[in-house]
Structure formats: C-alpha cells, structure tokens
Design a protein around this motif. Structure first.
Motif, PDB file in Angstrom:
ATOM      1  N   LEU A 128       0.826  -1.200   0.000  1.00 15.45           N
ATOM      2  CA  LEU A 128       0.000   0.000   0.000  1.00 15.45           C
ATOM      3  C   LEU A 128       0.866   1.258   0.000  1.00 15.45           C
ATOM      4  O   LEU A 128       1.904   1.322   0.669  1.00 15.45           O
ATOM      5  N   GLN A 129       0.419   2.257  -0.764  1.00 21.01           N
ATOM      6  CA  GLN A 129       1.090   3.552  -0.831  1.00 21.01           C
ATOM      7  C   GLN A 129       0.089   4.613  -0.376  1.00 21.01           C
ATOM      8  O   GLN A 129      -0.992   4.739  -0.953  1.00 21.01           O
ATOM      9  N   ALA A 130       0.434   5.357   0.672  1.00 23.49           N
ATOM     10  CA  ALA A 130      -0.489   6.375   1.186  1.00 23.49           C
ATOM     11  C   ALA A 130       0.305   7.496   1.835  1.00 23.49           C
ATOM     12  O   ALA A 130       1.502   7.351   2.113  1.00 23.49           O
ATOM     13  N   VAL A 282       1.689  -0.096   7.169  1.00 26.49           N
ATOM     14  CA  VAL A 282       2.080  -0.598   5.845  1.00 26.49           C
ATOM     15  C   VAL A 282       3.130  -1.698   5.994  1.00 26.49           C
ATOM     16  O   VAL A 282       3.036  -2.751   5.347  1.00 26.49           O
ATOM     17  N   TYR A 423      -5.194   7.246   3.544  1.00 25.74           N
ATOM     18  CA  TYR A 423      -4.605   6.998   4.863  1.00 25.74           C
ATOM     19  C   TYR A 423      -5.484   6.055   5.676  1.00 25.74           C
ATOM     20  O   TYR A 423      -4.980   5.101   6.294  1.00 25.74           O
ATOM     21  N   ALA A 426      -5.157   2.517   4.577  1.00 33.45           N
ATOM     22  CA  ALA A 426      -3.834   1.958   4.863  1.00 33.45           C
ATOM     23  C   ALA A 426      -3.695   1.536   6.312  1.00 33.45           C
ATOM     24  O   ALA A 426      -3.057   0.523   6.613  1.00 33.45           O
TER      25      ALA A 426
END
Length: 436
Positions: A128-130, A282, A423, A426
């Motif tokens: 995950l990218q947040a 993450v 966000y 995540a």
C-alpha cells in the motif's frame, strides 16, 4: 563409543549408543576418589578411609551418578559425531545396564527438518502507498477532541449523544432480576451500552422525569435466563448533560504534552504520529503477506517437541492475559495448536532464510528503530540511552530488525504490486477470516 542411527520417520531418529566398560569404571573410580577425600566414617580420620570401605559404602550411588552423566555426555557426543540436530530432549531406554559390562542405551528424539526456502517468485505482495493528507489530519484532530469530550448539565430534553445520570430498576413478569438495577449510572444515549431499545426510549426525557420502558433482550443474550424476554424498566432521569468538545487551545494541547508550540506545533506533532502509525501499518501488512507467502510455498513437517513447547508458551500467555484461577496445563492444547504450528514453522523458515542469505542485523537499522520508538516519548534521548544499557531489549530489537531484513530479502524476489490508497484504508486493521 559405538553409535548407530535408525530413521523411524521423517524427523524421528532412534540412536543406539554403546559406551565401553573401561570408560564407565574410570568415571565410577573418579567419583569414589572424590568421595574418599570428604567422607566421614566412624573410626577413620577424614581422608584416611580405606578405598575398600569407600567402595562398599558408596559404589552403588557413584555408579548411578556416573551412568546418568555418561548418558547425557555421550548422547551429545554422538549427535555431534552423526551431525544430527535434536529438536528436543531424547527419550532414553537402557538396553544393557549391568556392572562389569559395556553400557548400551537407545535414545529416541526428533531432529530439526532440513530444507531450503524456495518459491520466492510465487509470492504475490500488494504494497500500500499512502500519505497523511490535510483532511486526514483534520479528521484526527476531531477524533482527539471527541475522545476528550466533557459533559455540561442542560435544562432541555435529552438528545442522542447526551449523557444522562439515571436510576433504574428492571423486572420480568413483575419480579426484579439480578443485575437489572442501578443507581446514579452515567449513560450516553446512542453508545449502545444498554440492550436495544433502552437508550432510544430515553430520547426526549428531561431531568426529574420518570419513564417506564419495555425493551427486549436479544435472543443470543449471554444470560440465557434473560435471552429473548421483554423487561419492564422503571427509569428516573437525574440529570441531562450535553457534550462539549474542547477548543483547540493551549489547555487542550497540554493534555498531550505540548505546551508552547501553539496550533501549528500541535498539528505538526499529530501529523508526525500519524505518519509513524502509517509506516508501521504498511510495514506490518507487507510482512504478514510475506509470511503467509513463505508458509504457502514451503510446507514443512513440525517436530512434535517444538509444537508442544510453543503450545505451552501460548497457554502461559493466555493465563497471564486473562487471569483467573486456572493453571496453564488445564487449557486444552487444541485451542493453541494452529497458532503454535504457524509460529514454529515461521520460526524455522525465517531462521533458514537468515542462514541461506547469511543475514546479520544491520546496526544502522537497529539505531533507526530505537530512535523511531523513542520519538513517541517526551524525552526520547533517555529512552534511547535506556535501550543501549539493556542487553535483553537490544537483543529483541536486533531480532525484529533481522526479521525485517528477511522480509526485504523476499520482496526483492517476490511479485510486488504497489497500490495507492487513502490513509484510512492503509491504517485499517486487516479483518480476520471468518471461522470455518
């Protein structure tokens, strides 16, 4: 010393060990000589007792002690000679145990499985990218305000979200039931603390008002005597208080240890904590996927001794966590077997990855991890110093860092896909799969 090994299963070994009589007698005599130096026998001065008397009085005990020690020492000599790695204590069965003859015994034990960790390329990872957006920060500030809500008395009728101070008495079929009455209880309407229908029936009530309400206990209520039954509660409302959210001011900031930096400083501190939580979430989700992938790609047999030890550890942890007058061994082993097996297998796999790739804890990462953990405290320098003075804590941190390096090693070979998310998504905990 003669040694022979039989494979009785994939992990079980049956090892026969023969110890020459000369070695046994040497050990027996050594113990008798030690005894002679300190033995107190009537009629003889200490250290002057004839060996014939010492042997007559103490030989049996010296022989038993020598045999016991020889079994222990020769077992470990034998497993080293045979290049075996026992996974637990052996079960020892003497075959020949007679005076004047060679000692022969059989040791049955399990060994650690030998395997290579494979299948890295088959492991699919969604990373995950947040980031923490301003809106996320604003939402968090509101959450913090609500967590510190204060209630102030009002003269109006009660609304959802208000806090009522109430007295109540519950009856079923005209009889008061245990646990159904209380005085001066604080109840926030809409909190779901009471059974369905109880709180809804008090919306609109005013201080000093008395109401009779008739909620029904759920069919699956924990008290089976009340489950599914309709009760009659006589409720007196002592007071009605409305929620008051605190202002974002110096007094509020001080609750979190921030006294001089104002709103912008508070926002910066909260953002820093949110970013730390995001990184941890993450990292944790990636790690769980890596471990699940390693398990699926590397099915291995678990030594029963390791599984039993882990079950016992989980039993002890459960008793420590939940308390009660119960001994760990009274908890059924089946409750912990699945979790214990996962822990043992992962431990073996992680250890093998460390061995295969010759990994060692990266001391720079160790320092960064300690610094990251310390940043959550008001005096981080003292926390860092405490870690470096505590060998056990440092060992635990290095173990965590080494496990992270294992994850990084797998990620270099796994099929990794990055996914942009909010966000909230995540940091949201992963839901456990439904029970079968």
């Amino acid at each position: 010393m003669q040694v022979s090994v039989e494979n009785t299963s994939a992990l079980e070994r049956r090892m026969t060990v023969g110890v020459p009589v000369e070695r046994i007698e040497t050990e027996v005599n050594k113990r008798l000589q030690q005894t002679a130096r300190r033995a107190k026998v009537p009629g003889f001065r200490p250290g002057k007792v004839p060996m014939s008397v010492i042997r007559q009085r103490y030989e049996d005990a010296a022989r038993q002690e020598a045999l016991s020690d020889l079994i222990q020492s020769t077992f470990y000599e034998a497993v080293v000679e045979q290049k075996l790695n026992p996974a637990g204590a052996p079960a020892v069965e003497p075959k020949s145990f007679e005076k004047g003859k060679d000692l022969e015994y059989v040791a049955t034990f399990e060994v650690f499985p030998e395997f290579q960790v494979t299948g890295f390329e088959s492991i699919a990872i969604e990373r995950l990218q947040a980031e923490v957006a301003d809106a996320d920060l604003d939402n968090m500030l509101e959450v913090l305000r609500k967590q510190n809500t204060r209630f102030e008395a009002v003269e109006r009728a009660a609304e959802d979200g208000d806090q009522l101070n109430i007295d109540f008495e519950g009856k079923i079929d005209g009889e008061v039931f245990a646990g159904g009455s209380a005085k001066a209880t604080q109840l926030v309407l809409g909190s779901g603390r009471m059974i369905p229908g109880f709180e809804d029936a008090l919306v609109g009530a005013k201080a000093g008002e008395e109401r009779v309400i008739n909620p029904t206990f759920p069919a699956d209520y924990q008290n089976l005597d009340l489950a599914g039954k309709t009760a009659e509660f006589s409720v007196t409302v002592n007071s009605v208080s409305a929620p008051q959210l605190p202002e974002l001011n110096e007094e509020f900031f001080a609750l979190f240890g921030i006294k001089e930096s104002g709103l912008e400083g508070f926002r910066a501190e909260v953002r820093k904590n949110m970013e730390r939580e995001l990184r941890q979430a993450v990292t944790s989700k990636v790690k769980n996927q890596v471990m699940d992938g390693l398990l699926a790609a590397n099915p291995i047999e678990v030594p029963k001794a390791l599984l039993a030890n882990e079950v016992n550890r989980l039993r002890v942890q459960a008793v420590q966590q939940f308390g009660g007058n119960i001994k760990p061994e009274q908890l059924p082993a089946e409750l912990f077997e699945e979790q214990a097996k996962r822990r043992v297998v992962l431990g073996l796999i992680v250890a093998e990855v460390v061995k295969q790739f010759e990994l060692k804890p990266n001391e720079d990462r160790v320092r960064e991890m300690i610094k990251e953990m310390a940043s959550a405290y008001q005096e981080p320098e003292q926390v860092v110093a405490w870690y470096y003075k505590n060998d056990q804590q440092m060992s635990e941190v290095r173990s965590v860092v080494l496990e992270e390096q294992v994850v990084d090693t797998v990620l270099q070979k796994a099929n990794v896909t990055d996914k942009a998310v909010s966000y909230e998504e995540a940091v949201k905990p992963v839901e456990a799969p439904p029970a079968a």
